[in-house]
Design a protein around this motif. Structure first.
Motif, PDB file in Angstrom:
ATOM      1  N   GLU A  10      -9.631  25.713  21.885  1.00 46.85           N
ATOM      2  CA  GLU A  10     -10.809  25.268  22.615  1.00 46.85           C
ATOM      3  C   GLU A  10     -11.722  24.420  21.751  1.00 46.85           C
ATOM      4  OE1 GLU A  10     -12.774  28.810  23.946  1.00 46.85           O
ATOM      5  OE2 GLU A  10     -13.490  29.313  21.964  1.00 46.85           O
ATOM      6  N   ALA A  11     -12.460  23.573  22.428  1.00 44.73           N
ATOM      7  CA  ALA A  11     -13.519  22.775  21.823  1.00 44.73           C
ATOM      8  C   ALA A  11     -14.677  22.800  22.811  1.00 44.73           C
ATOM      9  CB  ALA A  11     -13.042  21.353  21.582  1.00 44.73           C
TER      10      ALA A  11
ATOM     11  N   PRO B 154     -19.978  12.537  14.726  1.00 41.79           N
ATOM     12  CA  PRO B 154     -18.620  12.912  15.117  1.00 41.79           C
ATOM     13  C   PRO B 154     -18.244  14.353  14.801  1.00 41.79           C
ATOM     14  CG  PRO B 154     -18.580  11.308  13.324  1.00 41.79           C
ATOM     15  CD  PRO B 154     -19.998  11.423  13.787  1.00 41.79           C
ATOM     16  N   SER B 155     -18.946  14.972  13.855  1.00 45.42           N
ATOM     17  CA  SER B 155     -18.602  16.353  13.517  1.00 45.42           C
ATOM     18  C   SER B 155     -19.064  17.338  14.584  1.00 45.42           C
ATOM     19  CB  SER B 155     -19.215  16.736  12.164  1.00 45.42           C
ATOM     20  OG  SER B 155     -20.623  16.785  12.252  1.00 45.42           O
TER      21      SER B 155
ATOM     22  N   ILE C 169     -14.491  14.485  20.640  1.00 44.83           N
ATOM     23  CA  ILE C 169     -13.228  15.145  20.991  1.00 44.83           C
ATOM     24  C   ILE C 169     -12.154  14.062  21.062  1.00 44.83           C
ATOM     25  CG2 ILE C 169     -11.948  16.440  22.751  1.00 44.83           C
ATOM     26  CD1 ILE C 169     -14.104  18.187  21.760  1.00 44.83           C
ATOM     27  N   ALA C 170     -10.994  14.308  20.464  1.00 51.56           N
ATOM     28  CA  ALA C 170      -9.840  13.409  20.556  1.00 51.56           C
ATOM     29  C   ALA C 170      -8.745  14.133  21.334  1.00 51.56           C
ATOM     30  CB  ALA C 170      -9.353  13.022  19.168  1.00 51.56           C
ATOM     31  N   PHE C 171      -8.337  13.532  22.447  1.00 50.80           N
ATOM     32  CA  PHE C 171      -7.259  14.085  23.270  1.00 50.80           C
ATOM     33  C   PHE C 171      -5.964  13.365  22.909  1.00 50.80           C
ATOM     34  CE2 PHE C 171     -11.081  14.471  25.976  1.00 50.80           C
ATOM     35  CZ  PHE C 171     -11.069  15.840  26.202  1.00 50.80           C
TER      36      PHE C 171
ATOM     37  N   SER D 287     -18.674  11.275  22.251  1.00 51.65           N
ATOM     38  CA  SER D 287     -17.589  10.359  21.929  1.00 51.65           C
ATOM     39  C   SER D 287     -16.243  10.997  22.266  1.00 51.65           C
ATOM     40  CB  SER D 287     -17.642  10.029  20.438  1.00 51.65           C
ATOM     41  OG  SER D 287     -16.514   9.273  20.066  1.00 51.65           O
ATOM     42  N   LEU D 288     -15.437  10.258  23.017  1.00 51.55           N
ATOM     43  CA  LEU D 288     -14.110  10.732  23.391  1.00 51.55           C
ATOM     44  C   LEU D 288     -13.076   9.711  22.930  1.00 51.55           C
ATOM     45  CD1 LEU D 288     -14.917  11.948  26.994  1.00 51.55           C
ATOM     46  CD2 LEU D 288     -14.877  13.294  24.892  1.00 51.55           C
TER      47      LEU D 288
END
Length: 156
Positions: free
Chosen positions: A7-8, A62-63, A67-69, A124-125
């Motif tokens: 999870e995020a 970014p920390s 999220i990067a999918f 940011s995605l």
């Protein structure tokens, strides 16, 4: 032991708007209670928690708000059109305009193709596909099209 990321979480200002946005990306609502919702990224493997709260107003970093999918390499070239079909704009990233994305991130010893956009709260995605793993090769960040040309590879 560790198998992956389960999870995020992201802060959001309007839960209903955010649920709708992430459902347009293909995530499925798993649970909602009050000001919190969880959406499956991949059912029983990973989900995204959305928290309606004041903390969404903290400055982006970014920390805490990225999220990067992961997507398949075969799909990365289609992601810009896929996002546009959902009325989601690709954003500038690392000085690369939307028309020059996906771009290739040279994070030695890995390289990834990525495309960037934002959710309704400016989180940011990223959609990201591995290009190579555990290979050291120095190069500058570039568009995926240029990376393929440099390698003498075809986009097809």
């Amino acid at each position: 032991m560790i198998k992956g990321l389960y999870e995020a979480h992201l802060p959001v200002s309007h839960l209903e708007t955010s649920i709708d946005f992430y459902q347009r990306l293909g995530l499925k609502l798993a649970h909602r209670k009050g000001s919190i919702a969880f959406l499956w990224i991949e059912k029983e493997k990973s989900w995204l928690g959305l928290w309606e709260c004041e903390q969404v107003k903290i400055p982006y970093h970014p920390s805490i708000r990225h999220i990067a999918f992961q997507v398949d390499l075969e799909d990365i070239q289609k992601t810009k059109a896929w996002l546009e079909e959902r009325n989601i704009e690709v954003r500038e990233a690392f000085g690369f305009l939307p028309e020059h994305q996906p771009l290739v991130l040279p994070n030695n010893p890995q390289a990834h193709a990525s495309i960037y956009f934002r959710d309704p709260d400016d989180n940011s995605l990223e959609l990201i596909a591995p290009l190579r793993i555990d290979v050291v090769e120095d190069f500058e960040m570039m568009s995926l099209d240029d990376w393929y040309k440099q390698k003498g590879l075809s986009l097809d």
